[in-house]
Scaffold this motif. Structure first.
Motif, PDB file in Angstrom:
ATOM      1  N   ARG A 277       1.060  -0.829  -0.554  1.00 27.17           N
ATOM      2  CA  ARG A 277      -0.066  -0.105   0.129  1.00 27.17           C
ATOM      3  C   ARG A 277       0.851   1.440   0.402  1.00 27.17           C
ATOM      4  NH1 ARG A 277      -3.919  -0.625   5.127  1.00 27.17           N
ATOM      5  NH2 ARG A 277      -2.120  -1.181   6.285  1.00 27.17           N
ATOM      6  N   TRP A 278       0.027   2.410  -0.604  1.00 27.61           N
ATOM      7  CA  TRP A 278       1.416   3.914   0.033  1.00 27.61           C
ATOM      8  C   TRP A 278       1.721   4.263   1.094  1.00 27.61           C
ATOM      9  CZ3 TRP A 278       2.032   6.971  -3.980  1.00 27.61           C
ATOM     10  CH2 TRP A 278       1.748   6.351  -6.106  1.00 27.61           C
TER      11      TRP A 278
ATOM     12  N   PRO B 260       3.298   1.422  -3.972  1.00 29.63           N
ATOM     13  CA  PRO B 260       3.437  -0.186  -2.936  1.00 29.63           C
ATOM     14  C   PRO B 260       3.940  -0.863  -4.366  1.00 29.63           C
ATOM     15  CG  PRO B 260       0.986   0.674  -4.105  1.00 29.63           C
ATOM     16  CD  PRO B 260       1.837   2.095  -4.475  1.00 29.63           C
ATOM     17  N   ASP B 261       4.981  -0.439  -5.386  1.00 28.28           N
ATOM     18  CA  ASP B 261       6.151  -1.337  -6.239  1.00 28.28           C
ATOM     19  C   ASP B 261       7.596  -0.726  -5.091  1.00 28.28           C
ATOM     20  OD1 ASP B 261       6.172   1.278  -7.041  1.00 28.28           O
ATOM     21  OD2 ASP B 261       6.541   0.614  -8.967  1.00 28.28           O
TER      22      ASP B 261
ATOM     23  N   PRO C 135     -13.875   9.860  -4.507  1.00 30.78           N
ATOM     24  CA  PRO C 135     -13.495   8.967  -3.012  1.00 30.78           C
ATOM     25  C   PRO C 135     -12.046   8.984  -2.948  1.00 30.78           C
ATOM     26  CG  PRO C 135     -14.883   7.266  -4.285  1.00 30.78           C
ATOM     27  CD  PRO C 135     -14.653   8.450  -5.240  1.00 30.78           C
ATOM     28  N   PHE C 136     -12.350   8.856  -1.792  1.00 30.85           N
ATOM     29  CA  PHE C 136     -10.740   8.739  -1.196  1.00 30.85           C
ATOM     30  C   PHE C 136     -10.868   7.307  -0.747  1.00 30.85           C
ATOM     31  CE2 PHE C 136      -7.172   7.925   1.962  1.00 30.85           C
ATOM     32  CZ  PHE C 136      -6.275   9.251   1.395  1.00 30.85           C
ATOM     33  N   PRO C 137     -10.156   6.218  -1.843  1.00 29.21           N
ATOM     34  CA  PRO C 137      -9.521   4.482  -1.705  1.00 29.21           C
ATOM     35  C   PRO C 137      -8.559   4.826  -0.286  1.00 29.21           C
ATOM     36  CG  PRO C 137      -7.868   6.212  -3.477  1.00 29.21           C
ATOM     37  CD  PRO C 137      -8.942   6.573  -2.482  1.00 29.21           C
ATOM     38  N   ALA C 138      -9.033   4.591   1.198  1.00 34.54           N
ATOM     39  CA  ALA C 138      -8.764   4.444   2.038  1.00 34.54           C
ATOM     40  C   ALA C 138      -7.570   3.818   1.992  1.00 34.54           C
ATOM     41  CB  ALA C 138      -9.700   4.459   3.402  1.00 34.54           C
ATOM     42  N   GLY C 139      -8.209   1.993   1.299  1.00 39.96           N
ATOM     43  CA  GLY C 139      -7.464   0.711   1.572  1.00 39.96           C
ATOM     44  C   GLY C 139      -6.427   1.148   0.876  1.00 39.96           C
ATOM     45  N   GLN C 140      -6.202   1.442  -0.185  1.00 36.88           N
ATOM     46  CA  GLN C 140      -4.814   2.204  -0.631  1.00 36.88           C
ATOM     47  C   GLN C 140      -3.575   1.996   0.057  1.00 36.88           C
ATOM     48  OE1 GLN C 140      -5.106   3.404  -4.622  1.00 36.88           O
ATOM     49  NE2 GLN C 140      -7.188   2.509  -5.238  1.00 36.88           N
TER      50      GLN C 140
ATOM     51  N   GLY D  20      -1.407   2.992   3.776  1.00 38.67           N
ATOM     52  CA  GLY D  20      -0.895   2.378   5.020  1.00 38.67           C
ATOM     53  C   GLY D  20      -1.131   3.162   6.041  1.00 38.67           C
ATOM     54  N   ALA D  21      -0.254   4.561   5.814  1.00 43.33           N
ATOM     55  CA  ALA D  21      -0.697   5.366   6.813  1.00 43.33           C
ATOM     56  C   ALA D  21      -0.309   6.517   6.449  1.00 43.33           C
ATOM     57  CB  ALA D  21       0.885   5.157   8.030  1.00 43.33           C
ATOM     58  N   VAL D  22       0.178   8.069   6.922  1.00 41.92           N
ATOM     59  CA  VAL D  22       0.097   9.041   6.968  1.00 41.92           C
ATOM     60  C   VAL D  22       0.579   9.874   8.084  1.00 41.92           C
ATOM     61  CG1 VAL D  22      -0.276  11.605   6.146  1.00 41.92           C
ATOM     62  CG2 VAL D  22      -1.582   9.574   5.356  1.00 41.92           C
ATOM     63  N   ARG D  23       1.880   9.963   7.866  1.00 44.55           N
ATOM     64  CA  ARG D  23       3.208  10.680   8.621  1.00 44.55           C
ATOM     65  C   ARG D  23       3.048  12.002   8.681  1.00 44.55           C
ATOM     66  NH1 ARG D  23       3.970   5.642   7.599  1.00 44.55           N
ATOM     67  NH2 ARG D  23       4.007   3.935   8.817  1.00 44.55           N
ATOM     68  N   LEU D  24       2.460  12.666   9.531  1.00 47.28           N
ATOM     69  CA  LEU D  24       3.323  14.451   9.097  1.00 47.28           C
ATOM     70  C   LEU D  24       3.001  15.347  10.316  1.00 47.28           C
ATOM     71  CD1 LEU D  24       0.576  16.020   7.323  1.00 47.28           C
ATOM     72  CD2 LEU D  24       0.639  16.859   9.817  1.00 47.28           C
TER      73      LEU D  24
END
Length: 344
Positions: A4-5, A23-24, A59-64, A66-70
Motif C-alpha cells: 500500500r502507499w 506499492p512497488d 472518493p478517497f480509497p482508504a484501503g490503498q 497504509g499510513a500518513v505521517r505528518l
C-alpha cells in the motif's frame, strides 16, 4: 512488504512537502503551496490525492493507503503570529500576575526601556482556593463565585480555559473541580495543569497549560478536518519530542516543534547511515527562524515545558511526585579537571 502507499508529509507555513512510497517500493516526491484556497482546501490532502491520481470528485480509497505521517507548523505559526484561541486563565487567588511577572529575566540588564513579552491569555479569573504543599486545605474552593465568573467569560465569547492552582501538580482536587465547572459553563477546551504538566514550579507549569489551551483548539480544527478527508487511514503526527502520536492524542503543548522535529530526526538518521556521529543542521524555510520584530512578538516570550528531540531526560524519563527521576546513563559525564579542584 506492505503493498500500500505510505506518505511522509511536512506541512510548513509556505510549502508542503510530500515523500511517498508506492506499492512497488519506489519513492516519489511532491511539493505544493501550503495555502492555496482557490485550488484546494488542504495541501496535504491535495498532494496525496494527486499522487494517487484521483479526480476531484472521486472518493478517497482508504484501503490503498497504509499510513500518513505528518509534521506541521500550524501550531508554531499560530504561536508566532499570536493567532491562537482567546484564553481565560483561572489561577489561585492572589497569583493573578504570577505568570506575567514570571522570573523577571533581564537579558539586557542596562536597557532603559524594557519591552515586556505579551501574555497569551486575555482574561484572568482568580479562584478562591488554596491547598498547601502537604495537601492541607487552607481555603476551600468557593464554587458559586467562580462558576458565575466562568459563565460571564463564556457569555463574553471565551471557549478556552487554562486552570493552574498552587501546588496543583500534586494535589489535584481543586483543579479537577474547576475543570468541571468550566465545562459546565460551556468551555470546549479546558487544560488542567496537573494533566498538562504535572511538575512543580508554578510559572513553567502555568505557561505550559496556557500554551496548551491557546493552541489546542487551532490544532484540533486542523487535525479534525484532515482526519475527515482521510477517513479510514492511519494518521500519525510528529510531536516536539520527535515521536509520533495519533490524532486524538496530538495536543497543543506537544506540537510547537512538530515541523522542525521531523527534520532533526531525519538529519540524525541520514548522518548515522553516512557514518557521522556529530553533525550540525540548519532549517531553511519560507519564514525566517527568528520571525520577530520585537521581544514582545517572539515565541521566546513563553516558557512551556515541551521537550524537543534533544531533551534527554525530559523526553524519555517519567516523573514521580512532581520530580524527574534521572538514570545514571543520562547524568552528565565529569568535566576534566574538576577532580583536581576538589569538585570531582
Amino acid at each position: 512488504m506492505d503493498r500500500r502507499w505510505e506518505f511522509w508529509i511536512d506541512r510548513g507555513g509556505t510549502f508542503t512537502d510530500i515523500v511517498a512510497r508506492r506499492p512497488d517500493g519506489r519513492l516519489v516526491a511532491h511539493k505544493l503551496l501550503s495555502d492555496n484556497p482557490r485550488a484546494y482546501p488542504d495541501a496535504a490532502v491535495a498532494g496525496i490525492r494527486e499522487l494517487l491520481g484521483l479526480r476531484p470528485d472521486e472518493p478517497f480509497p482508504a484501503g490503498q493507503v497504509g499510513a500518513v505521517r505528518l509534521g506541521t507548523t500550524v501550531a508554531t505559526n499560530a504561536l508566532l503570529e499570536r493567532k491562537g484561541e482567546p484564553t481565560v486563565l483561572v489561577i489561585t487567588a492572589g497569583f493573578a500576575d504570577a505568570l506575567r511577572i514570571a522570573y523577571q529575566n533581564r537579558p539586557r540588564i542596562f536597557d532603559r526601556r524594557i519591552v515586556l513579552p505579551e501574555v497569551l491569555y486575555d482574561r484572568v479569573i482568580e479562584a478562591g482556593e488554596r491547598i498547601g504543599a502537604c495537601g492541607e486545605v487552607i481555603r476551600p474552593l468557593v464554587e458559586d463565585a467562580l462558576a458565575a465568573e466562568l459563565k460571564q467569560a463564556h457569555d463574553d465569547g471565551f471557549r478556552s480555559a487554562a486552570v493552574v492552582c498552587l501546588h496543583g501538580y500534586r494535589h489535584t482536587e481543586h483543579e479537577a473541580r474547576i475543570g468541571e465547572l468550566a465545562r459546565a459553563a460551556g468551555f470546549t477546551q479546558v487544560s488542567l495543569s496537573h494533566q498538562t504538566s504535572p511538575l512543580m514550579k508554578l510559572v513553567s507549569r502555568g505557561d505550559t497549560t496556557v500554551v496548551d489551551a491557546y493552541l489546542s483548539p487551532i490544532l484540533r480544527r486542523y487535525v479534525t478536518g484532515l482526519a475527515r478527508e482521510l477517513d479510514g487511514v492511519r494518521l500519525l503526527f510528529m510531536q516536539s519530542n520527535g515521536g509520533l502520536t495519533d490524532a486524538a492524542s496530538f495536543r497543543g503543548k506537544d506540537s510547537i516543534l512538530s515541523g522542525p522535529a521531523g527534520g532533526i530526526v531525519g538529519m540524525a538518521a541520514t548522518a548515522r547511515e553516512a557514518g557521522f556521529s556529530q553533525v550540525i543542521g540548519s532549517t531553511w524555510a519560507g519564514r525566517p527562524p527568528t520571525c520577530r520584530t520585537s521581544p514582545a512578538s517572539s515565541s521566546a516570550s513563553t516558557r512551556p515545558r515541551s521537550p524537543g528531540p534533544d531533551a534527554g531526560a525530559d523526553a524519555v524519563h517519567p516523573h514521580r511526585r512532581g520530580r524527574r527521576r534521572l538514570g545514571a546513563a543520562l547524568r552528565r559525564p565529569p568535566v576534566p579537571g574538576r577532580a583536581r579542584l576538589g569538585r570531582g
